[in-house]
Motif scaffolding. Structure first.
Motif, PDB file in Angstrom:
ATOM      1  N   UNK A 170      38.728 -23.619 -30.771  1.00  0.00           N
ATOM      2  CA  UNK A 170      38.077 -22.592 -31.580  1.00  0.00           C
ATOM      3  C   UNK A 170      38.339 -21.254 -30.916  1.00  0.00           C
ATOM      4  N   UNK A 171      39.082 -20.399 -31.604  1.00  0.00           N
ATOM      5  CA  UNK A 171      39.434 -19.095 -31.038  1.00  0.00           C
ATOM      6  C   UNK A 171      38.238 -18.154 -31.148  1.00  0.00           C
ATOM      7  N   UNK A 172      37.481 -18.036 -30.058  1.00  0.00           N
ATOM      8  CA  UNK A 172      36.335 -17.131 -30.017  1.00  0.00           C
ATOM      9  C   UNK A 172      36.613 -15.903 -29.162  1.00  0.00           C
ATOM     10  N   UNK A 173      37.893 -15.622 -28.923  1.00  0.00           N
ATOM     11  CA  UNK A 173      38.254 -14.383 -28.245  1.00  0.00           C
ATOM     12  C   UNK A 173      37.812 -13.192 -29.087  1.00  0.00           C
ATOM     13  N   UNK A 174      37.283 -12.144 -28.473  1.00  0.00           N
ATOM     14  CA  UNK A 174      36.766 -11.017 -29.259  1.00  0.00           C
ATOM     15  C   UNK A 174      37.837 -10.123 -29.859  1.00  0.00           C
ATOM     16  N   UNK A 175      39.070 -10.214 -29.370  1.00  0.00           N
ATOM     17  CA  UNK A 175      40.131  -9.346 -29.869  1.00  0.00           C
ATOM     18  C   UNK A 175      41.359 -10.120 -30.278  1.00  0.00           C
ATOM     19  N   UNK A 176      42.465  -9.417 -30.319  1.00  0.00           N
ATOM     20  CA  UNK A 176      43.754  -9.977 -30.699  1.00  0.00           C
ATOM     21  C   UNK A 176      44.737  -9.767 -29.550  1.00  0.00           C
ATOM     22  N   UNK A 177      45.953 -10.329 -29.627  1.00  0.00           N
ATOM     23  CA  UNK A 177      46.922 -10.100 -28.549  1.00  0.00           C
ATOM     24  C   UNK A 177      47.277  -8.628 -28.349  1.00  0.00           C
ATOM     25  N   UNK A 178      46.945  -7.776 -29.305  1.00  0.00           N
ATOM     26  CA  UNK A 178      47.266  -6.350 -29.165  1.00  0.00           C
ATOM     27  C   UNK A 178      46.210  -5.592 -28.371  1.00  0.00           C
ATOM     28  N   UNK A 179      44.978  -6.165 -28.303  1.00  0.00           N
ATOM     29  CA  UNK A 179      43.911  -5.521 -27.534  1.00  0.00           C
ATOM     30  C   UNK A 179      42.760  -6.496 -27.370  1.00  0.00           C
ATOM     31  N   UNK A 180      42.484  -6.895 -26.123  1.00  0.00           N
ATOM     32  CA  UNK A 180      41.409  -7.863 -25.911  1.00  0.00           C
ATOM     33  C   UNK A 180      40.911  -7.841 -24.463  1.00  0.00           C
ATOM     34  N   UNK A 181      40.256  -6.758 -24.020  1.00  0.00           N
ATOM     35  CA  UNK A 181      39.592  -6.796 -22.717  1.00  0.00           C
ATOM     36  C   UNK A 181      38.496  -7.864 -22.714  1.00  0.00           C
ATOM     37  N   UNK A 182      38.186  -8.388 -21.538  1.00  0.00           N
ATOM     38  CA  UNK A 182      37.171  -9.427 -21.416  1.00  0.00           C
ATOM     39  C   UNK A 182      35.997  -8.932 -20.572  1.00  0.00           C
ATOM     40  N   UNK A 183      34.859  -9.577 -20.750  1.00  0.00           N
ATOM     41  CA  UNK A 183      33.626  -9.188 -20.067  1.00  0.00           C
ATOM     42  C   UNK A 183      33.005 -10.427 -19.436  1.00  0.00           C
ATOM     43  N   UNK A 184      32.745 -10.369 -18.129  1.00  0.00           N
ATOM     44  CA  UNK A 184      32.089 -11.471 -17.429  1.00  0.00           C
ATOM     45  C   UNK A 184      30.584 -11.452 -17.700  1.00  0.00           C
TER      46      UNK A 184
END
Length: 526
Positions: A170-184
């Motif tokens: 299940x792709x729950x990444x907040x962005x796309x390959x063009x922009x997706x910073x992550x937050x711990x």
């Protein structure tokens, strides 16, 4: 295809006390992402926190090092360290982007074939194809339990992910390959989330009379607009501040797009005769010029002009996906706004547009009470050192990895591929900072403004009992009293308010003390 300039080394197997200039909490063997960085010679800013295997069973961790016990030692293989990283550190897309270019596709295909139903193998497989756009030579996963790409115990993600039938994730990444910073998901962020600031803000506003809410909202809006200019060292005219305030008030009412950013830049710049509008067509940096040589001395180097359109379109896609997918609104606002200012797509106006984005995301997610704008820029102005520290928490470590040369015009020309540095970064510190600002607006700014308006109404009504005076004159009277600790100065008595008798002045001063309390300070100052 191997990553350009790759320097391969052996897997780390011996304890060290320092890793790339970062001292360990105690002797340990770097594992997970640290081991991958060293093994493949990856060139990028170190993650805010790395992991290592200590020599003892009760190690001491720090903010920069997660020290694990010897029983956590992973196999000295690609899959061993990737599995360790995913299990204990989360997903670092900046590292994965370089790793996927550094190692042959066959190595990742082999990981999937060796464990076709394994949850870690399927997540690695999905991320490889998601980020590179290339298909590995392996069959679809088939019938196996769906697993989320992002472990929400470690990192923030969408509330619901979209299933990928090929990988059974299940792709729950907040962005796309063009922009997706992550937050711990740090202890600080967990504590902020638990406070439900959106509900608290509605409760605060609900305790204020309706007529006061509208007046408080108008003041806070204009204050935020002026503060955003002040952060840039500008004092706009009343008309210009009001115009930008209106743009802030309308944040969230239109979907983001490159055209919308261009429209907002025209509003914020005002006089367009000396600034080129639209996306930059040259390099950009934040800093100064050497006073003798005239050469650039950057504190931050902006994204390459050739990458701007793709990066901004990535921002737009992130905004739509994160809000629609139920991403934490404060986190989404921080990720979007700070990413924008790092990219720095325009010659001028980036800072104010960056702060406008806070309002856009919060309003789009209906986080703030209807008709109310959190005066985030006003809080930032009061916490300017913390704000600058947050900005440099990433731009500072990034600077050594950007190769550039000066141009004859005193600008910079970026020489290496830097787009991923702006697409994928750890935005944890940025989210913590914005949450602190939101907390301050709810706990201090909103109640203080409501108290001021209630006190002003009381003051105005009492003054009218002493002398018939237009409201504008009452406001001027209040200003003089605020400036002189509740006393009407002799110059004011002899000029603007010479018509007041000594007895009336004494009564007015007493009314001020009753309305605004014994402190006799400016109610609009913290």
């Amino acid at each position: 295809m191997f990553f350009a300039g790759l320097i391969m080394s052996e897997w780390l197997s011996q304890p060290v006390t320092d890793f790339r200039g970062r001292p360990l909490a105690e002797p340990g063997t770097p594992a997970g992402y640290a081991a991958l960085i060293e093994r493949y010679g990856l060139r990028l800013p170190l993650p805010a926190r790395l992991a290592a295997i200590a020599e003892r069973h009760h190690p001491r961790s720090t903010a920069e090092w997660q020290m694990m016990t010897p029983r956590h030692m992973p196999d000295a293989t690609l899959i061993g360290h990737l599995t360790f990283a995913f299990r204990y550190e989360g997903i670092d897309l900046s590292i994965l982007a370089q790793l996927f270019r550094a190692e042959e596709p066959a190595a990742f295909a082999r990981i999937v074939r060796d464990a076709p139903t394994g949850s870690f193998a399927r997540r690695i497989w999905f991320l490889y194809e998601w980020m590179t756009g290339d298909r590995l030579d392996v069959p679809d996963a088939g019938k196996v339990r769906l697993v989320p790409v992002v472990d929400t115990r470690l990192q923030l993600a969408l509330a619901d992910g979209v299933a990928s039938p090929r990988h059974r994730v299940a792709n729950n990444l907040p962005g796309t390959p063009r922009y997706c910073p992550m937050v711990r998901r740090t202890d600080a962020i967990l504590a902020y989330e638990a406070q439900a600031f959106d509900e608290r803000a509605r409760a605060v506003v609900g305790r204020i009379r309706a007529d006061l809410v509208a007046r408080a909202a108008a003041f806070l809006l204009l204050n935020d607009s002026k503060s955003s200019f002040a952060i840039e060292g500008e004092k706009p005219s009343g008309t210009r501040a009001a115009r930008w305030g209106q743009a802030i008030a309308e944040a969230g009412s239109r979907p983001l797009s490159l055209a919308e950013f261009d429209r907002l830049q025209r509003i914020v710049i005002g006089d367009q005769r000396f600034v080129r509008l639209g996306l930059r067509e040259e390099g950009g940096f934040v800093g100064v010029h050497h006073r003798e040589t005239g050469l650039p001395v950057p504190d931050h180097v902006s994204a390459r002009e050739s990458d701007l359109r793709d990066l901004v379109e990535g921002l737009v896609a992130y905004s739509a996906r994160a809000v629609a997918g139920g991403m934490d609104p404060v986190a989404a606002a921080a990720v979007l706004a700070f990413g924008f200012v790092y990219i720095h797509p325009y010659v001028d106006g980036n800072g104010r547009l960056h702060r406008w984005l806070f309002h856009h995301v919060l309003a789009s997610a209906r986080f703030n009470p209807p008709g109310m704008v959190f005066p985030i820029s006003a809080v930032i102005l009061r916490r300017i050192d913390a704000y600058k520290g947050t900005l440099t928490s990433y731009s500072g470590p990034l600077l050594p990895f950007i190769e550039w040369e000066p141009t004859p015009e005193g600008n910079v020309r970026v020489l290496n591929d830097t787009a991923d540095f702006y697409r994928f970064f750890d935005a944890t510190a940025h989210v913590e900072f914005l949450y602190a600002c939101v907390q301050q607006t709810i706990e201090e700014d909103l109640p203080r403004e409501a108290r001021f308006l209630e006190a002003f109404d009381s003051f105005n009504e009492a003054v009218q009992q002493i002398v018939d005076m237009p409201t504008a004159q009452v406001e001027l009277l209040l200003k003089f009293l605020e400036q002189n600790e509740g006393r009407l100065s002799q110059p004011a008595r002899s000029r603007e308010f010479e018509a007041l008798t000594p007895a009336e002045v004494e009564q007015v001063e007493a009314v001020y003390a009753d309305a605004f309390g014994p402190e006799k300070v400016n109610p609009h100052k913290p």
